[in-house]
Design a protein around this motif. Structure first.
Motif, PDB file in Angstrom:
ATOM      1  N   MET A 120       0.840  -1.201   0.000  1.00 40.02           N
ATOM      2  CA  MET A 120       0.000   0.000   0.000  1.00 40.02           C
ATOM      3  C   MET A 120       0.873   1.249   0.000  1.00 40.02           C
ATOM      4  O   MET A 120       1.843   1.349   0.743  1.00 40.02           O
ATOM      5  CB  MET A 120      -0.915  -0.001   1.222  1.00 40.02           C
ATOM      6  N   MET A 121       0.516   2.204  -0.817  1.00 39.39           N
ATOM      7  CA  MET A 121       1.231   3.466  -0.889  1.00 39.39           C
ATOM      8  C   MET A 121       0.833   4.345   0.291  1.00 39.39           C
ATOM      9  O   MET A 121      -0.353   4.427   0.632  1.00 39.39           O
ATOM     10  CB  MET A 121       0.878   4.173  -2.204  1.00 39.39           C
ATOM     11  N   PRO A 122       1.776   5.015   0.958  1.00 41.32           N
ATOM     12  CA  PRO A 122       1.420   5.929   2.061  1.00 41.32           C
ATOM     13  C   PRO A 122       0.475   7.028   1.581  1.00 41.32           C
ATOM     14  O   PRO A 122       0.532   7.445   0.410  1.00 41.32           O
ATOM     15  CB  PRO A 122       2.778   6.513   2.482  1.00 41.32           C
ATOM     16  N   ASP A 123      -0.399   7.505   2.480  1.00 42.93           N
ATOM     17  CA  ASP A 123      -1.387   8.517   2.106  1.00 42.93           C
ATOM     18  C   ASP A 123      -0.734   9.765   1.522  1.00 42.93           C
ATOM     19  O   ASP A 123      -1.200  10.317   0.524  1.00 42.93           O
ATOM     20  CB  ASP A 123      -2.243   8.887   3.322  1.00 42.93           C
ATOM     21  N   TRP A 124       0.360  10.240   2.156  1.00 44.83           N
ATOM     22  CA  TRP A 124       0.987  11.476   1.689  1.00 44.83           C
ATOM     23  C   TRP A 124       1.515  11.319   0.265  1.00 44.83           C
ATOM     24  O   TRP A 124       1.419  12.240  -0.547  1.00 44.83           O
ATOM     25  CB  TRP A 124       2.122  11.881   2.633  1.00 44.83           C
ATOM     26  N   SER A 180       0.203  13.226  -3.051  1.00 37.27           N
ATOM     27  CA  SER A 180       1.179  14.009  -3.807  1.00 37.27           C
ATOM     28  C   SER A 180       1.116  13.655  -5.297  1.00 37.27           C
ATOM     29  O   SER A 180       1.242  14.525  -6.158  1.00 37.27           O
ATOM     30  CB  SER A 180       2.594  13.778  -3.259  1.00 37.27           C
ATOM     31  N   TYR A 181       0.900  12.368  -5.603  1.00 37.42           N
ATOM     32  CA  TYR A 181       0.713  11.960  -6.996  1.00 37.42           C
ATOM     33  C   TYR A 181      -0.550  12.597  -7.578  1.00 37.42           C
ATOM     34  O   TYR A 181      -0.583  13.000  -8.751  1.00 37.42           O
ATOM     35  CB  TYR A 181       0.635  10.440  -7.102  1.00 37.42           C
ATOM     36  N   GLY A 182      -1.601  12.637  -6.762  1.00 42.50           N
ATOM     37  CA  GLY A 182      -2.840  13.254  -7.222  1.00 42.50           C
ATOM     38  C   GLY A 182      -2.661  14.727  -7.548  1.00 42.50           C
ATOM     39  O   GLY A 182      -3.150  15.215  -8.578  1.00 42.50           O
ATOM     40  N   LEU A 183      -1.946  15.451  -6.678  1.00 48.75           N
ATOM     41  CA  LEU A 183      -1.686  16.874  -6.924  1.00 48.75           C
ATOM     42  C   LEU A 183      -0.811  17.057  -8.165  1.00 48.75           C
ATOM     43  O   LEU A 183      -1.018  17.985  -8.948  1.00 48.75           O
ATOM     44  CB  LEU A 183      -1.016  17.496  -5.700  1.00 48.75           C
TER      45      LEU A 183
END
Length: 252
Positions: free
Chosen positions: A5-9, A13-16
């Protein structure tokens, strides 16, 4: 193979980065648009109009009227959808009797009811409320019922063995177990309602984001029209994030 699982942050950051990339592509595309009509669709022109609109009090009147209609439509859908979902989730006969009816009705586009809604309810807010509630009720019903069906039967047996009342079982076991699914249904309903809202607000109302778009189109102000579309997207995004926050807070 286990999926890491990728960390939330990092996920956010990928989404931004993706959002930033989208606007960069829009800006770059705008530099190649020749002078003329299509200059109204460049990022620079759209953002300039966007910042003008968000400083205008009239914009917030339209935003509030749209949000109010969404809240009323969702409220009606929740008042109908949760009890119906609880009923068909617990009662196999009710589920069997209603399943094909619900599947048939939910496949009908809410917008196809527009002429009938206007004919029966007249122009104004009432047909808008009907269309939004009709669009929102199905994911709420189906997800609530699905949540009830997933309640641990051992918990129910234990509750019955302790002579718990139906109300106690509903409050202490069923509702906490289905709340997550109800919020999933609410999130899906918001997505559908926010899409249905704009054409619904073209039913003789004089305010709201749908009316705002229609007015900009009639004035041939396509830069303003695109800016309103941006506003609709941002508000829909905020509503979706709000429900996700509720899911993280209350889902078990």
């Amino acid at each position: 193979m286990n999926k890491v699982m990728m960390p939330d942050w990092k996920y956010h950051s990928y989404g931004l980065a993706g959002l930033f990339g989208f606007f960069c592509l829009w800006f770059i595309a705008g530099t190649y648009i020749p002078e003329g009509f299509f200059q109204q669709f460049t990022l620079n022109a759209t953002l300039m109009k966007f910042f003008i609109l968000i400083q205008d009090s009239e914009t917030y009147i339209h935003i509030w009227m749209s949000i109010k209609r969404v809240l009323v439509g969702l409220g009606i859908a929740l008042l109908i959808g949760i009890p119906v979902g609880l009923l068909i989730g617990q009662n196999q006969k009710a589920d069997a009797f209603s399943s094909q009816i619900f599947q048939f009705l939910r496949m009908i586009s809410p917008l196809s009811w527009m002429p009938i809604a206007v004919m029966i309810l007249g122009v104004g807010d009432k047909p808008v409320y009907f269309l939004l509630a009709f669009a929102a009720v199905w994911p709420i019903i189906l997800n609530t019922a699905n949540g009830v069906k997933k309640v641990d039967p051992q918990l129910l047996k234990l509750a019955y063995s302790l002579d718990a009342t139906s109300r106690e079982i509903l409050q202490k076991i069923i509702w906490p177990s289905v709340l997550g699914q109800v919020l999933v249904g609410l999130r899906l309903a918001i997505g559908i309602v926010w899409i249905v809202l704009v054409p619904s607000e073209m039913l003789g109302v004089s305010s709201g984001l749908g009316y705002f778009i229609l007015d900009a189109r009639d004035r041939l102000d396509y830069t303003e029209l695109l800016s309103i579309i941006l506003i609709i997207g941002f508000i829909g995004f905020i509503l979706d994030r709000f429900v996700i926050g509720l899911q993280k807070r209350f889902a078990v």
